[in-house]
Design an enzyme around this catalytic site. Structure first.
Site, PDB file in Angstrom:
ATOM      1  N   ARG A   1       0.878  -1.185   0.000  1.00 29.54           N
ATOM      2  CA  ARG A   1       0.000   0.000   0.000  1.00 29.54           C
ATOM      3  C   ARG A   1       0.906   1.222   0.000  1.00 29.54           C
ATOM      4  O   ARG A   1       1.058   1.902   1.021  1.00 29.54           O
ATOM      5  CB  ARG A   1      -0.938  -0.009   1.205  1.00 29.54           C
ATOM      6  CG  ARG A   1      -1.891  -1.192   1.225  1.00 29.54           C
ATOM      7  CD  ARG A   1      -3.108  -0.941   2.085  1.00 29.54           C
ATOM      8  NE  ARG A   1      -2.798  -0.756   3.488  1.00 29.54           N
ATOM      9  CZ  ARG A   1      -3.732  -0.531   4.417  1.00 29.54           C
ATOM     10  NH1 ARG A   1      -4.986  -0.431   4.067  1.00 29.54           N
ATOM     11  NH2 ARG A   1      -3.388  -0.389   5.685  1.00 29.54           N
TER      12      ARG A   1
ATOM     13  N   ASN B   1       5.483 -13.335   4.660  1.00 32.92           N
ATOM     14  CA  ASN B   1       4.399 -12.447   5.071  1.00 32.92           C
ATOM     15  C   ASN B   1       3.820 -12.950   6.384  1.00 32.92           C
ATOM     16  O   ASN B   1       3.101 -13.950   6.409  1.00 32.92           O
ATOM     17  CB  ASN B   1       3.325 -12.406   3.980  1.00 32.92           C
ATOM     18  CG  ASN B   1       2.147 -11.534   4.372  1.00 32.92           C
ATOM     19  OD1 ASN B   1       2.257 -10.674   5.243  1.00 32.92           O
ATOM     20  ND2 ASN B   1       1.014 -11.749   3.742  1.00 32.92           N
TER      21      ASN B   1
ATOM     22  N   ASN C   1       6.263  -6.232   4.386  1.00 31.78           N
ATOM     23  CA  ASN C   1       5.774  -7.588   4.633  1.00 31.78           C
ATOM     24  C   ASN C   1       5.371  -8.321   3.362  1.00 31.78           C
ATOM     25  O   ASN C   1       4.746  -9.376   3.442  1.00 31.78           O
ATOM     26  CB  ASN C   1       4.578  -7.539   5.592  1.00 31.78           C
ATOM     27  CG  ASN C   1       4.599  -8.669   6.586  1.00 31.78           C
ATOM     28  OD1 ASN C   1       5.647  -9.210   6.897  1.00 31.78           O
ATOM     29  ND2 ASN C   1       3.443  -9.041   7.097  1.00 31.78           N
TER      30      ASN C   1
ATOM     31  N   ASP D   1       0.310   1.081  12.589  1.00 31.22           N
ATOM     32  CA  ASP D   1      -0.111   0.594  11.277  1.00 31.22           C
ATOM     33  C   ASP D   1       0.161   1.646  10.219  1.00 31.22           C
ATOM     34  O   ASP D   1       0.269   2.846  10.518  1.00 31.22           O
ATOM     35  CB  ASP D   1      -1.602   0.244  11.292  1.00 31.22           C
ATOM     36  CG  ASP D   1      -1.890  -1.015  12.088  1.00 31.22           C
ATOM     37  OD1 ASP D   1      -0.926  -1.772  12.333  1.00 31.22           O
ATOM     38  OD2 ASP D   1      -3.045  -1.230  12.474  1.00 31.22           O
ATOM     39  N   ASP D   2       0.225   1.194   8.966  1.00 27.94           N
ATOM     40  CA  ASP D   2       0.505   2.139   7.889  1.00 27.94           C
ATOM     41  C   ASP D   2      -0.675   3.051   7.585  1.00 27.94           C
ATOM     42  O   ASP D   2      -0.521   4.027   6.852  1.00 27.94           O
ATOM     43  CB  ASP D   2       0.943   1.396   6.623  1.00 27.94           C
ATOM     44  CG  ASP D   2      -0.109   0.409   6.145  1.00 27.94           C
ATOM     45  OD1 ASP D   2      -1.159   0.278   6.812  1.00 27.94           O
ATOM     46  OD2 ASP D   2       0.113  -0.236   5.101  1.00 27.94           O
TER      47      ASP D   2
ATOM     48  N   GLU E   1      -2.067 -10.839  16.353  1.00 28.90           N
ATOM     49  CA  GLU E   1      -0.749 -10.580  16.925  1.00 28.90           C
ATOM     50  C   GLU E   1      -0.820  -9.541  18.031  1.00 28.90           C
ATOM     51  O   GLU E   1      -0.056  -9.582  19.006  1.00 28.90           O
ATOM     52  CB  GLU E   1       0.227 -10.148  15.824  1.00 28.90           C
ATOM     53  CG  GLU E   1       0.218  -8.687  15.463  1.00 28.90           C
ATOM     54  CD  GLU E   1      -1.007  -8.270  14.655  1.00 28.90           C
ATOM     55  OE1 GLU E   1      -1.148  -7.064  14.368  1.00 28.90           O
ATOM     56  OE2 GLU E   1      -1.829  -9.141  14.309  1.00 28.90           O
ATOM     57  N   ASP E   2      -1.756  -8.598  17.941  1.00 32.54           N
ATOM     58  CA  ASP E   2      -1.897  -7.596  18.993  1.00 32.54           C
ATOM     59  C   ASP E   2      -2.461  -8.208  20.270  1.00 32.54           C
ATOM     60  O   ASP E   2      -2.061  -7.841  21.377  1.00 32.54           O
ATOM     61  CB  ASP E   2      -2.765  -6.441  18.503  1.00 32.54           C
ATOM     62  CG  ASP E   2      -4.051  -6.927  17.847  1.00 32.54           C
ATOM     63  OD1 ASP E   2      -4.247  -8.150  17.735  1.00 32.54           O
ATOM     64  OD2 ASP E   2      -4.857  -6.084  17.423  1.00 32.54           O
TER      65      ASP E   2
END
Length: 921
Positions: free
Chosen positions: A674, A725, A699, A746-747, A834-835
């Site tokens: 992205r 990934n 990733n 985050d992006d 994962e969080d």
């Protein structure tokens, strides 16, 4: 004549014979007349008109003149000319205005040119001033280094001393029974900077190797291959290790043969100093065959010791190796809650030699008090436990005879009953598990006792050891009173009262600590071997080897596009944070106290922490993951969790927090194809205070576009390539991260600068917590009897999403290298959770909830492409993750909190005549 002619014309020109000439003459007469008439009109009429007009203009009354010349005003009075006059006047006026503006602009251009010249001169002057300041700073730094060099002694690596091969000058002790480190260990082979090299003999090269248990030998060899301390160079080794057991009885060598083989080892050096003989037991009936062997100055590590054989502080009591070639299955381990189980306590065992006399000759407690003490306390134990069972005050299960043939055991030892699976099923139903030590007090520990201890810790039954003389595994570095009850046998009558008086909170704490000990030191062959090495290394005060950092493979990228300043980023809203630190990138200081630590310091600071502060395979004598270990000159050793300038790890719990003089953070941003969203997010970081570096975790297997121009935000941007990934890549401890503080973002996260600054300041005062923005919580689903993940607005929370959160780099090591692999595998399977896993980890270690800052509940940027969280299956997967993580941990580690942190002056109306108080950091 004329009439005649006319008549002739009328008659067609025929008359008097019809002659045609008459017609021709008539045509000439008419043309002539017509031409003359036109001549008169064209010539004389204009002359007459001119004369007439000039005559009128000569009249005396000028006002009655009609055709004479007139003035401009008079002409404008004519109606059809007035419009044209107005247009002419308007155009003239506009032309005058434009001319005035042109002259004004020319004047301004001239002034601006003068200002440009002045600015150029100012820039040149500023460059000169900057150069002078740089020179001053350089001189100041040089002066500072000179002053420091004058006030501090020069410190460099010591010269490594290698002893002679024969060690002829090493003094001999009076007896091998008196061996301790000071008289039986050669410290000259283990310098502080040696790194603790360990040489392991290959058992197959010696005759006794064929007698070893194949599973134990295979597991031991696999562990040796992956251990960081093992070396193939025996000449530089600090410790030499040889595996001699467990041996198979049919082919077991004689004691004299084994002794000769040990003494013939190439580096035995006459007395075996700096050698470690390991005898691992996989069964409860393992015999102590080393008892009758002369081992010289060699250390012994096994599960069975006699008092005459065991040398405290020198030999090591190890746990049994039950899971030799297999990892424990967390799904088969029972949960740690509910705290109380069906049976208050249980015991199954049989002691063949004294059981019959114990059942027939039962003495009363009154007789014993009067002075007739029994020869064996096991008689009283049997009587008391049977009385508790018969009273039915609590459900207990005690059996002193085995239904099947009992396992082989040492004399006066309680043999195990039944198969391992049957014993585990009973322990799963027991709150406490009784472990009765051998009646022979000369037997300080046996393989049967360690096996009972292993099984109790594995399934969460709290061990109750009857016999204070026992030496439990690793007892010189583990505080067993936090996970087990060690009670003298004379207090058997008080055991029931004592067990019933323990609160549920204490029970859960002991069970968690027991689970930690089992996972860390007992569960696998790698843990057992690593623990043995760590004990020896700690005893001789050598720092641990640094844990590896994840090498960052940088993706080349072009940078140079000047990042703009988003006005929304500069808007502080209701936050008034006062002054900020505007400094160039500054790494967290390295830790400097490696070689001043002692085992006492490490043991006290970490193992005395209340509750199971550590729960993963790192020993309390390996207190800190040495995340930034470097030798002297760049900061020796490792950096623990803490903000101070020294300590042994206690700073993690009692950190200086916001009072740290200087500190910055690193942004770790995970992204996947992205590019536009990523560039926008990076540009928003331009000018962010406290920012040290940005690590972009790329990733995707597809590299970024070659023509992509990355923004210049004033700090380095490191684009890291990953092997696959995986969302776990977010928490890898990249070697490019030079700060303790990590902002995981985050992006597509959209946060203002003031929000990030405030979150960082809060984290500095709570360094062991996750500090972030979006809060979530877990809830118990009563109909389905399971846990649920909830993102609705609520008055409490138990998680902070790591899509916008601060945490310590220490947790990156724990997450990537220590946390159970099953959790990371599930994150990869679902590409989710994962969080949640990170929140479980931190809450589990600290027993504290995360901290939410500001009122923000979401952080996504408007208009960004949809992320994984918008998928319909996202929440269902997170429900499954929470329930799976609870099974792995054995309980729900998340804790609720009902408050958030805001700025001191948040929404505070201050009078204009009052001075605002700022918090200087």
């Amino acid at each position: 004549e004329l009439m005649t002619g006319y008549t002739m014309l009328r008659n067609g020109g025929v008359g008097n014979g019809g002659q045609p000439w008459v017609l021709r003459w008539s045509s000439r007469i008419r043309l002539t007349w017509l031409s003359f008439t036109l001549f008169v009109i064209l010539v004389f009429f204009p002359l007459i008109a001119h004369y007439y007009l000039t005559t009128i203009d000569d009249a005396d009354d000028a006002g009655k003149r009609i055709f004479g010349p007139r003035t401009g005003n008079e002409l404008c009075e004519v109606k059809h000319v007035q419009d044209l006059c107005r247009i002419r006047e308007s155009v003239s006026e506009e032309l005058l205005q434009l001319e005035a503006k042109r002259q004004e602009l020319n004047s301004e251009i001239t002034k601006l040119n003068l200002k440009i010249e002045a600015c150029k001169k100012s820039i040149e002057n500023a460059k000169q001033d900057l150069l002078q300041l740089k020179n001053v700073i350089s001189q100041t730094e040089h002066s500072y280094k000179e002053l420091m060099a004058q006030n501090q002694p020069k410190l460099s690596l010591p010269i490594r001393l290698l002893p002679d091969k024969d060690d002829a000058t090493f003094p001999l002790p009076k007896s091998n029974r008196n061996c301790r480190l000071h008289n039986c260990f050669d410290y000259s082979r283990c310098p502080l900077t040696s790194g603790f090299p360990v040489y392991v003999y290959n058992s197959d090269d010696y005759p006794f190797g064929s007698s070893l248990d194949p599973l134990i030998k295979q597991a031991f060899e696999a562990t040796v291959r992956t251990n960081v301390y093992v070396t193939e160079n025996a000449n530089i080794a600090c410790v030499y290790i040889i595996l001699v057991g467990e041996m198979q009885e049919p082919v077991m060598p004689k004691p004299t043969e084994l002794e000769q083989q040990l003494h013939s080892l190439p580096y035995w050096r006459t007395d075996g100093h700096n050698h470690l003989i390991i005898n691992l037991s996989r069964k409860s009936e393992t015999q102590n065959f080393i008892y009758n062997i002369s081992t010289g100055r060699a250390m012994i590590a096994q599960s069975t010791f006699y008092d005459a054989q065991y040398r405290p502080g020198f030999d090591i009591v190890v746990s049994p190796l039950v899971h030799a070639m297999s990892e424990p299955n967390f799904l088969e381990i029972p949960p740690q809650v509910p705290v109380k189980r069906k049976y208050l306590f249980s015991f199954q065992g049989e002691k063949i030699e004294s059981l019959r006399s114990s059942l027939q000759e039962v003495r009363s407690f009154e007789e014993e008090i009067e002075g007739n003490a029994p020869a064996d306390y096991d008689d009283r134990i049997i009587t008391t436990l049977k009385a508790v069972q018969d009273s039915k005050l609590d459900f207990v299960l005690v059996e002193f005879t085995c239904k099947n043939q009992p396992k082989a055991s040492l004399p006066t030892e309680w043999a195990l009953c039944g198969e391992r699976d049957d014993r585990l099923e009973l322990l799963k139903l027991s709150t406490f598990a009784l472990i009765i030590t051998p009646g022979d007090t000369r037997l300080v520990i046996s393989a049967g006792c360690t096996m009972r201890l292993f099984e109790a810790l594995e399934v969460g039954a709290i061990p109750v050891v009857l016999g204070e003389q026992v030496q439990l595994p690793y007892n010189d570095v583990i505080r067993w009173n936090e996970a087990a009850l060690i009670i003298p046998k004379p207090r058997i009558t008080e055991v029931h009262f004592l067990l019933r008086s323990i609160s549920d909170n204490d029970l859960l704490a002991m069970r968690r600590q027991g689970r930690f000990l089992w996972e860390t030191y007992f569960s696998t062959s790698d843990n057992v071997f690593s623990t043995v090495l760590a004990i020896i290394r700690t005893r001789i005060q050598i720092p641990a080897a640094p844990i590896r950092e994840e090498p960052a493979v940088e993706i080349p990228h072009r940078s140079g596009k000047a990042a703009g300043t988003d006005p929304n980023m500069a808007d502080n809203g209701d936050l008034d944070l006062g002054p900020v630190e505007t400094e160039p990138p500054y790494a967290s200081p390295k830790y400097l106290r490696n070689f001043t630590l002692t085992a006492m310091d490490i043991y006290r600071n970490w193992n005395s922490a209340p509750g199971p502060f550590h729960l993963f395979p790192y020993t309390p004598f390996d207190p800190v993951l040495p995340s930034e270990a470097k030798f002297l000159g760049s900061g020796t050793g490792f950096r623990p969790i803490g903000g101070g300038a020294g300590g042994s790890g206690k700073e993690f719990q009692a950190a200086l927090g916001g009072n740290v003089p200087r500190e910055q953070f690193t942004v770790v941003m995970l992204t996947y194809e992205r590019e536009e969203v990523l560039m926008n997010s990076l540009e928003r970081l331009n000018g962010l205070p406290y920012l040290n570096k940005v690590v972009v975790v790329w990733n995707s297997p597809k590299l970024p576009s070659e023509d992509l121009l990355w923004p210049d935000i004033g700090v380095p941007i490191m684009v890291v390539r990953t092997e696959k990934n995986s969302l776990n890549n977010r928490f890898l401890p990249w070697d490019e991260i030079d700060t303790e503080a990590i902002l995981s973002i985050d992006d597509d996260a959209h946060l203002r600068h003031d929000e990030i600054m405030f979150g960082f300041r809060v984290w500095r005062e709570a360094r062991d917590r996750i500090v972030g923005f979006p809060g979530r919580y877990h809830a118990w689903d009563i109909p389905h009897q399971s846990w649920l993940y909830n993102s609705n607005y609520s008055c409490e929370l138990s998680m902070v999403l790591t899509g916008a959160a601060f945490f310590h780099k220490y947790y990156a090591y724990l997450y990537s290298y220590v946390m159970p692999q099953a959790i990371r595998d599930m994150v990869d399977e679902y590409i989710n959770c994962e969080d949640i896993a990170m929140n479980f980890l931190v809450s589990h270690l600290t027993r504290k909830p995360p901290i939410k800052v500001t009122s923000r509940w979401t952080f996504r940027c408007p208009g960004c492409p949809q992320a994984l969280s918008h998928d319909d299956s996202h929440f269902h997967e997170r429900h499954k993750c929470i329930n799976f993580f609870v099974k792995v941990y054995g309980y729900m580690p998340l804790l609720y909190t009902q408050f958030r942190v805001d700025s001191v002056l948040f929404k505070t109306r201050l009078p204009h005549d009052k001075t605002k108080c700022f918090k200087f950091i």
